[in-house]
Design a protein around this motif. Structure first.
Motif, PDB file in Angstrom:
ATOM      1  N   UNK A  33       0.789  -1.017  -0.120  1.00  0.00           N
ATOM      2  CA  UNK A  33      -0.156  -0.134   0.192  1.00  0.00           C
ATOM      3  C   UNK A  33       0.887   1.299  -0.206  1.00  0.00           C
ATOM      4  N   UNK A  34       2.180   1.444   0.894  1.00  0.00           N
ATOM      5  CA  UNK A  34       2.429   2.970   1.035  1.00  0.00           C
ATOM      6  C   UNK A  34       3.140   2.915   0.096  1.00  0.00           C
ATOM      7  N   UNK A  35       3.847   1.588  -0.691  1.00  0.00           N
ATOM      8  CA  UNK A  35       4.475   2.270  -2.808  1.00  0.00           C
ATOM      9  C   UNK A  35       4.000   2.441  -3.187  1.00  0.00           C
ATOM     10  N   UNK A  36       3.104   1.566  -3.640  1.00  0.00           N
ATOM     11  CA  UNK A  36       2.451   1.717  -4.754  1.00  0.00           C
ATOM     12  C   UNK A  36       1.005   3.658  -4.510  1.00  0.00           C
ATOM     13  N   UNK A  37       0.798   3.749  -3.575  1.00  0.00           N
ATOM     14  CA  UNK A  37       0.459   5.020  -3.038  1.00  0.00           C
ATOM     15  C   UNK A  37       1.243   6.190  -3.626  1.00  0.00           C
ATOM     16  N   UNK A  38       2.739   5.516  -2.817  1.00  0.00           N
ATOM     17  CA  UNK A  38       3.395   6.854  -2.905  1.00  0.00           C
ATOM     18  C   UNK A  38       3.912   7.221  -4.727  1.00  0.00           C
ATOM     19  N   UNK A  39       3.936   6.070  -5.896  1.00  0.00           N
ATOM     20  CA  UNK A  39       4.064   6.248  -7.219  1.00  0.00           C
ATOM     21  C   UNK A  39       3.015   6.626  -7.837  1.00  0.00           C
ATOM     22  N   UNK A  40       1.266   6.300  -7.187  1.00  0.00           N
ATOM     23  CA  UNK A  40      -0.421   6.799  -7.636  1.00  0.00           C
ATOM     24  C   UNK A  40      -0.161   8.542  -7.298  1.00  0.00           C
ATOM     25  N   UNK A  41       0.420   8.706  -6.240  1.00  0.00           N
ATOM     26  CA  UNK A  41       0.534  10.006  -5.663  1.00  0.00           C
ATOM     27  C   UNK A  41       1.020  10.957  -6.797  1.00  0.00           C
ATOM     28  N   UNK A  42       2.377  10.658  -6.904  1.00  0.00           N
ATOM     29  CA  UNK A  42       3.624  11.096  -7.646  1.00  0.00           C
ATOM     30  C   UNK A  42       3.029  11.529  -8.826  1.00  0.00           C
ATOM     31  N   UNK A  43       2.537  10.092 -10.020  1.00  0.00           N
ATOM     32  CA  UNK A  43       1.213  10.487 -10.877  1.00  0.00           C
ATOM     33  C   UNK A  43       0.909  12.115 -10.768  1.00  0.00           C
ATOM     34  N   UNK A 196       9.360   6.635   3.451  1.00  0.00           N
ATOM     35  CA  UNK A 196       8.848   5.884   3.883  1.00  0.00           C
ATOM     36  C   UNK A 196       8.355   4.312   3.386  1.00  0.00           C
ATOM     37  N   UNK A 197       8.503   4.414   2.642  1.00  0.00           N
ATOM     38  CA  UNK A 197       7.707   3.264   1.448  1.00  0.00           C
ATOM     39  C   UNK A 197       9.367   2.269   1.330  1.00  0.00           C
ATOM     40  N   UNK A 198      10.269   2.929   1.284  1.00  0.00           N
ATOM     41  CA  UNK A 198      11.613   2.244   1.057  1.00  0.00           C
ATOM     42  C   UNK A 198      12.247   1.818   2.809  1.00  0.00           C
ATOM     43  N   UNK A 199      12.027   2.694   3.878  1.00  0.00           N
ATOM     44  CA  UNK A 199      12.015   1.784   4.816  1.00  0.00           C
ATOM     45  C   UNK A 199      11.283   0.407   5.171  1.00  0.00           C
ATOM     46  N   UNK A 200       9.764   0.747   5.438  1.00  0.00           N
ATOM     47  CA  UNK A 200       8.946  -0.133   5.557  1.00  0.00           C
ATOM     48  C   UNK A 200       8.780  -1.348   4.372  1.00  0.00           C
ATOM     49  N   UNK A 201       8.589  -0.988   3.328  1.00  0.00           N
ATOM     50  CA  UNK A 201       8.610  -1.918   2.127  1.00  0.00           C
ATOM     51  C   UNK A 201       9.523  -1.804   0.653  1.00  0.00           C
ATOM     52  N   UNK A 202      10.644  -1.897   1.032  1.00  0.00           N
ATOM     53  CA  UNK A 202      12.373  -2.346   0.579  1.00  0.00           C
ATOM     54  C   UNK A 202      11.920  -2.408  -0.922  1.00  0.00           C
ATOM     55  N   UNK A 203      11.399  -3.209  -1.588  1.00  0.00           N
ATOM     56  CA  UNK A 203      10.999  -3.860  -2.427  1.00  0.00           C
ATOM     57  C   UNK A 203       9.352  -4.160  -3.070  1.00  0.00           C
TER      58      UNK A 203
END
Length: 313
Positions: A33-43, A196-203
């Motif tokens: 969730x955090x990783x894909x949310x970051x990408x969605x918001x950046x887009x 934050x996602x790099x720390x919680x969800x590195x891949x």
């Protein structure tokens, strides 16, 4: 009605945000969730800057404006989404929904304290009626309230930082174009969220380019329509009708999330949920100031008619 177009656009945004709940459920089924949310918001932020480029509205903010942008990005984007993701995984849907429903009242309270904007009796009544409608919708799920947990605290923090960001947006739009403010907030907020996602969800985004076409259709629809367009209209509405008045519409997104679940996921809508929607609509009419605006318009019309009649006599 003076703000009629704003109210209609806010309803459209709530429809988009309501359906976006189901879209996000589909998206996070493929990636964390955090990783894909970051990408969605950046887009979404990139899309806003494309629009700004066509309109030739891109400019470098002043130092004081940067303070609002960074704070707004941290609170409205990074903080809200991070605390929400933590909260929803550690509490029940019922508790989460009820706490999320406190957003309009909390925003009104912060607006009264920080902006000296005291809501009228009619608006307070609208907040209460809208909250009651939300309770009908949430409790109709049949799960009932569960014991308080740390998840509930995280959800409250998600709502608190979002409500505080609405106050900052209200101040920032005095000098910043809402479109420009939205673009910067989305980009900066997504960057913090990505860290934050790099720390919680590195891949977290591993294999992103191998996702199916269906995923990308849902992802881009969510990013461009719900996140980019939705935030542009919401932030613009704050500058026009106020932070508290705009936040009352958030309750309506709860009902449209049910409609989205019905259309996209096959879930059912109950009679109590429909009743809750009716109460929410009544609450919006009162809380947004629409009823007061209509009454003032009729009062002025009545006075003008009275004056014209007295002149004819």
């Amino acid at each position: 009605m003076k703000n009629g177009s704003t109210y209609l656009l806010m309803i459209l945004v709530m429809i988009l945000w309501g359906f976006n709940v189901s879209a996000i459920k589909i998206i996070v089924g493929y990636f964390p969730p955090v990783s894909i949310s970051a990408l969605r918001i950046f887009t979404a932020g990139l899309a806003v800057f494309v629009i700004l480029g066509f309109l030739k509205k891109i400019r470098k903010p002043s130092i004081s404006e940067w303070k609002f942008i960074v704070a707004g990005g941290l609170l409205n984007i990074s903080g809200h989404h991070y605390f929400l993701s933590l909260g929803l995984t550690n509490t029940s849907a019922t508790n989460g929904g009820l706490i999320l429903g406190s957003g309009p009242l909390l925003t009104a309270l912060l607006a009264a304290i920080l902006l000296r904007r005291i809501p009228s009796f009619t608006q307070v009544l609208g907040f209460l009626i809208g909250g009651l409608g939300l309770i009908f919708i949430v409790l109709s799920g049949g799960n009932g309230l569960s014991e308080l947990s740390f998840g509930d605290l995280f959800i409250f923090l998600a709502i608190f930082v979002q409500a505080l960001s609405f106050i900052l947006i209200s101040k920032a739009t005095r000098t910043l174009d809402p479109l420009l403010l939205t673009g910067y907030m989305l980009i900066i907020g997504s960057i913090f969220l990505f860290v934050i996602s790099l720390l919680k969800e590195p891949v977290g985004l591993k294999g992103i380019f191998h996702a199916p076409l269906y995923f990308w259709v849902v992802f881009l629809s969510s990013a461009l329509l719900a996140t980019a367009f939705g935030n542009i209209i919401y932030n613009s509405s704050i500058s026009k009708i106020g932070a508290a008045e705009t936040s009352i519409f958030l309750n309506l997104s709860t009902f449209f999330s049910l409609v989205g679940a019905f259309v996209l996921l096959g879930e059912q809508i109950t009679l109590y949920q429909t009743l809750g929607c009716i109460l929410i609509i009544i609450g919006i009419l009162f809380g947004s100031g629409a009823i007061e605006e209509i009454m003032q318009k009729r009062r002025k019309k009545f006075i003008r008619q009275g004056k014209s009649q007295s002149k004819s006599i």
